[in-house]
Scaffold this motif. Structure first.
Motif, PDB file in Angstrom:
ATOM      1  N   ASP A  72       0.821  -1.210   0.000  1.00  0.00           N
ATOM      2  CA  ASP A  72       0.000   0.000   0.000  1.00  0.00           C
ATOM      3  C   ASP A  72       0.851   1.255   0.000  1.00  0.00           C
ATOM      4  O   ASP A  72       0.520   2.250  -0.652  1.00  0.00           O
ATOM      5  CB  ASP A  72      -0.929   0.007   1.219  1.00  0.00           C
ATOM      6  CG  ASP A  72      -2.087  -0.965   1.068  1.00  0.00           C
ATOM      7  OD1 ASP A  72      -2.347  -1.409  -0.072  1.00  0.00           O
ATOM      8  OD2 ASP A  72      -2.724  -1.293   2.091  1.00  0.00           O
ATOM      9  N   ARG A  73       1.956   1.217   0.730  1.00  0.00           N
ATOM     10  CA  ARG A  73       2.816   2.413   0.825  1.00  0.00           C
ATOM     11  C   ARG A  73       3.771   2.521  -0.355  1.00  0.00           C
ATOM     12  O   ARG A  73       3.897   3.586  -0.975  1.00  0.00           O
ATOM     13  CB  ARG A  73       3.613   2.378   2.130  1.00  0.00           C
ATOM     14  CG  ARG A  73       4.744   3.419   2.224  1.00  0.00           C
ATOM     15  CD  ARG A  73       4.241   4.861   2.312  1.00  0.00           C
ATOM     16  NE  ARG A  73       3.656   5.095   3.608  1.00  0.00           N
ATOM     17  CZ  ARG A  73       4.353   5.436   4.688  1.00  0.00           C
ATOM     18  NH1 ARG A  73       5.668   5.569   4.610  1.00  0.00           N
ATOM     19  NH2 ARG A  73       3.726   5.631   5.827  1.00  0.00           N
ATOM     20  N   PHE A  74       4.465   1.431  -0.676  1.00  0.00           N
ATOM     21  CA  PHE A  74       5.565   1.517  -1.640  1.00  0.00           C
ATOM     22  C   PHE A  74       5.314   0.798  -2.966  1.00  0.00           C
ATOM     23  O   PHE A  74       6.057   1.017  -3.929  1.00  0.00           O
ATOM     24  CB  PHE A  74       6.846   0.974  -1.004  1.00  0.00           C
ATOM     25  CG  PHE A  74       7.328   1.778   0.175  1.00  0.00           C
ATOM     26  CD1 PHE A  74       7.592   3.131   0.060  1.00  0.00           C
ATOM     27  CD2 PHE A  74       7.517   1.173   1.421  1.00  0.00           C
ATOM     28  CE1 PHE A  74       8.044   3.879   1.150  1.00  0.00           C
ATOM     29  CE2 PHE A  74       7.976   1.898   2.509  1.00  0.00           C
ATOM     30  CZ  PHE A  74       8.226   3.254   2.373  1.00  0.00           C
ATOM     31  N   GLY A  75       4.344  -0.104  -3.013  1.00  0.00           N
ATOM     32  CA  GLY A  75       3.992  -0.745  -4.267  1.00  0.00           C
ATOM     33  C   GLY A  75       4.829  -1.944  -4.681  1.00  0.00           C
ATOM     34  O   GLY A  75       4.508  -2.616  -5.660  1.00  0.00           O
ATOM     35  N   ARG A  76       5.893  -2.237  -3.956  1.00  0.00           N
ATOM     36  CA  ARG A  76       6.764  -3.347  -4.302  1.00  0.00           C
ATOM     37  C   ARG A  76       7.643  -3.710  -3.103  1.00  0.00           C
ATOM     38  O   ARG A  76       7.736  -2.942  -2.132  1.00  0.00           O
ATOM     39  CB  ARG A  76       7.626  -3.037  -5.525  1.00  0.00           C
ATOM     40  CG  ARG A  76       8.567  -1.857  -5.346  1.00  0.00           C
ATOM     41  CD  ARG A  76       9.314  -1.503  -6.636  1.00  0.00           C
ATOM     42  NE  ARG A  76      10.217  -2.555  -7.060  1.00  0.00           N
ATOM     43  CZ  ARG A  76      10.074  -3.261  -8.180  1.00  0.00           C
ATOM     44  NH1 ARG A  76       9.056  -3.042  -8.984  1.00  0.00           N
ATOM     45  NH2 ARG A  76      10.954  -4.193  -8.508  1.00  0.00           N
ATOM     46  N   MET A 122       7.198 -10.748  -5.330  1.00  0.00           N
ATOM     47  CA  MET A 122       8.429 -10.829  -6.106  1.00  0.00           C
ATOM     48  C   MET A 122       8.224 -11.588  -7.417  1.00  0.00           C
ATOM     49  O   MET A 122       8.827 -11.247  -8.441  1.00  0.00           O
ATOM     50  CB  MET A 122       9.538 -11.470  -5.260  1.00  0.00           C
ATOM     51  CG  MET A 122       9.970 -10.624  -4.077  1.00  0.00           C
ATOM     52  SD  MET A 122      11.324 -11.384  -3.132  1.00  0.00           S
ATOM     53  CE  MET A 122      11.733 -10.038  -2.008  1.00  0.00           C
ATOM     54  N   ARG A 123       7.377 -12.614  -7.386  1.00  0.00           N
ATOM     55  CA  ARG A 123       7.105 -13.352  -8.627  1.00  0.00           C
ATOM     56  C   ARG A 123       6.417 -12.460  -9.655  1.00  0.00           C
ATOM     57  O   ARG A 123       6.731 -12.504 -10.843  1.00  0.00           O
ATOM     58  CB  ARG A 123       6.257 -14.592  -8.344  1.00  0.00           C
ATOM     59  CG  ARG A 123       7.051 -15.765  -7.796  1.00  0.00           C
ATOM     60  CD  ARG A 123       6.251 -17.059  -7.824  1.00  0.00           C
ATOM     61  NE  ARG A 123       5.142 -17.062  -6.885  1.00  0.00           N
ATOM     62  CZ  ARG A 123       3.875 -16.907  -7.200  1.00  0.00           C
ATOM     63  NH1 ARG A 123       3.533 -16.721  -8.474  1.00  0.00           N
ATOM     64  NH2 ARG A 123       2.918 -16.941  -6.274  1.00  0.00           N
ATOM     65  N   ARG A 124       5.475 -11.645  -9.193  1.00  0.00           N
ATOM     66  CA  ARG A 124       4.810 -10.720 -10.124  1.00  0.00           C
ATOM     67  C   ARG A 124       5.798  -9.715 -10.697  1.00  0.00           C
ATOM     68  O   ARG A 124       5.712  -9.343 -11.868  1.00  0.00           O
ATOM     69  CB  ARG A 124       3.664 -10.000  -9.411  1.00  0.00           C
ATOM     70  CG  ARG A 124       2.456 -10.870  -9.134  1.00  0.00           C
ATOM     71  CD  ARG A 124       1.247 -10.033  -8.776  1.00  0.00           C
ATOM     72  NE  ARG A 124       1.433  -9.284  -7.535  1.00  0.00           N
ATOM     73  CZ  ARG A 124       1.106  -9.747  -6.337  1.00  0.00           C
ATOM     74  NH1 ARG A 124       0.580 -10.972  -6.202  1.00  0.00           N
ATOM     75  NH2 ARG A 124       1.286  -9.004  -5.259  1.00  0.00           N
ATOM     76  N   GLN A 125       6.721  -9.295  -9.860  1.00  0.00           N
ATOM     77  CA  GLN A 125       7.742  -8.341 -10.310  1.00  0.00           C
ATOM     78  C   GLN A 125       8.766  -8.984 -11.242  1.00  0.00           C
ATOM     79  O   GLN A 125       9.443  -8.294 -12.001  1.00  0.00           O
ATOM     80  CB  GLN A 125       8.505  -7.778  -9.094  1.00  0.00           C
ATOM     81  CG  GLN A 125       7.677  -6.973  -8.133  1.00  0.00           C
ATOM     82  CD  GLN A 125       8.393  -6.698  -6.809  1.00  0.00           C
ATOM     83  OE1 GLN A 125       7.858  -6.020  -5.955  1.00  0.00           O
ATOM     84  NE2 GLN A 125       9.589  -7.219  -6.620  1.00  0.00           N
ATOM     85  N   ILE A 171      14.406 -14.169  -8.894  1.00  0.00           N
ATOM     86  CA  ILE A 171      14.523 -13.938  -7.451  1.00  0.00           C
ATOM     87  C   ILE A 171      15.784 -14.621  -6.933  1.00  0.00           C
ATOM     88  O   ILE A 171      16.009 -15.806  -7.195  1.00  0.00           O
ATOM     89  CB  ILE A 171      13.295 -14.486  -6.700  1.00  0.00           C
ATOM     90  CG1 ILE A 171      12.010 -13.834  -7.242  1.00  0.00           C
ATOM     91  CG2 ILE A 171      13.427 -14.240  -5.197  1.00  0.00           C
ATOM     92  CD1 ILE A 171      10.743 -14.468  -6.713  1.00  0.00           C
ATOM     93  N   HIS A 172      16.594 -13.880  -6.214  1.00  0.00           N
ATOM     94  CA  HIS A 172      17.815 -14.419  -5.620  1.00  0.00           C
ATOM     95  C   HIS A 172      17.594 -14.725  -4.142  1.00  0.00           C
ATOM     96  O   HIS A 172      16.752 -14.101  -3.482  1.00  0.00           O
ATOM     97  CB  HIS A 172      18.971 -13.423  -5.750  1.00  0.00           C
ATOM     98  CG  HIS A 172      19.344 -13.102  -7.157  1.00  0.00           C
ATOM     99  ND1 HIS A 172      20.054 -13.964  -7.955  1.00  0.00           N
ATOM    100  CD2 HIS A 172      19.098 -12.003  -7.912  1.00  0.00           C
ATOM    101  CE1 HIS A 172      20.247 -13.417  -9.153  1.00  0.00           C
ATOM    102  NE2 HIS A 172      19.667 -12.233  -9.153  1.00  0.00           N
ATOM    103  N   VAL A 173      18.352 -15.667  -3.615  1.00  0.00           N
ATOM    104  CA  VAL A 173      18.341 -15.989  -2.191  1.00  0.00           C
ATOM    105  C   VAL A 173      19.780 -15.971  -1.688  1.00  0.00           C
ATOM    106  O   VAL A 173      20.671 -16.549  -2.322  1.00  0.00           O
ATOM    107  CB  VAL A 173      17.716 -17.371  -1.920  1.00  0.00           C
ATOM    108  CG1 VAL A 173      17.792 -17.706  -0.428  1.00  0.00           C
ATOM    109  CG2 VAL A 173      16.266 -17.413  -2.395  1.00  0.00           C
TER     110      VAL A 173
END
Length: 277
Positions: A72-76, A122-125, A171-173
């Motif tokens: 809600d605040r930052f979008g990602r 993260m998957r959507r991004q 996505i990295h871990v």
């Protein structure tokens, strides 16, 4: 473009130093922890660059609520730092079953709750970086730390497998394996010891608190660790494992050497277990 960090256990210790380093780098932070007042006191001067959110990682619903607030605040969410946790120390027989469960609820299942809530974002991004705080106790055991090491070994196994699952989505871990750092980890406000007493162990560990005298004398600087993690998050190909501190490097070198010698000593017997075809 500034990154959005989501940091658990951001009220103090390593989590606070990671959040501070991210802010110093010009990024924005979702700072989470169980004490909202402490978070707001620490991060109030940063204004709109920080969102403080109450989060008890052991409660799964809290994670979904906190991630929703971050969006809600930052979008990602670009970087998730699973830092929240505590040390359950003491010899295994002196730790009650309920305390073992509580250690895993926070240090393992809590980490999984937050990760599960953040991964769809993260998957959507098609991008993101999950940074899980493990320990030297995640690659080798220590006397008087069986339950804590068991939890950190679980974090390592989870993270290594997760990395393979999410790699196709960009996505990295990274698993961070710190040695001993000068935080409140060994303070009475954080660490917990077993409540039971088994006389046989008292000869070598008079009160079961083998690490208490080390508090305040740890070689690691948490501020430098915070900056190192921010640096790693800025690389195109961050490592799966990051060993933090010269003490941790020495312990890992020794653990790898011991394992190699052990494997080689029994290599023929290991190979003999294959079946005939």
């Amino acid at each position: 473009m500034s990154r959005i960090w989501f940091v658990t256990g951001a009220g103090r210790g390593i989590g606070a130093h990671i959040a501070g380093a991210a802010l110093a780098a010009g990024d924005r932070v979702v700072a989470t922890g169980r004490n909202l007042g402490a978070l707001e006191s620490r991060y109030g001067p940063y204004g709109e660059r920080v969102l403080c959110v109450p989060l008890d990682t052991a409660r799964e619903a809290d994670s979904a609520t906190a991630v929703a607030a971050a969006l809600d605040r930052f979008g990602r969410i670009d970087v998730l730092v699973n830092n929240a946790g505590y040390g359950q120390l003491g010899v295994f027989e002196e730790i009650a079953a309920a305390d073992v469960v509580r250690q895993f609820e926070t240090n393992v299942f809590g980490l999984m709750h937050v990760t599960r809530a953040a991964l769809p974002v993260m998957r959507r991004q098609r991008s993101g970086h999950v940074i899980n705080l493990a320990s030297v106790g995640g690659f080798m055991g220590f006397a008087g730390s069986a339950v804590y090491c068991a939890a950190k070994f679980a974090v390592e196994g989870f993270s290594e497998s997760l990395a393979l699952e999410v790699q196709p989505f960009g996505i990295h871990v990274t698993i961070v394996e710190p040695g001993f750092f000068r935080t409140d980890f060994l303070d009475t406000s954080s660490v917990r010891y077993g409540a039971l007493a088994v006389d046989d162990y008292r000869r070598d560990m008079p009160d079961g608190r083998t690490y208490e005298s080390y508090n305040g004398r740890q070689p690691g600087d948490p501020a430098r660790l915070g900056r190192a993690i921010v640096q790693l998050a800025g690389t195109a190909e961050p490592p799966l494992h990051f060993v933090a501190g010269t003490d941790a490097l020495g312990m890992l070198d020794g653990a790898l050497q011991r394992r190699r010698l052990e494997v080689d000593a029994h290599r023929a017997l290991s190979a003999s277990t294959d079946g005939d075809f």
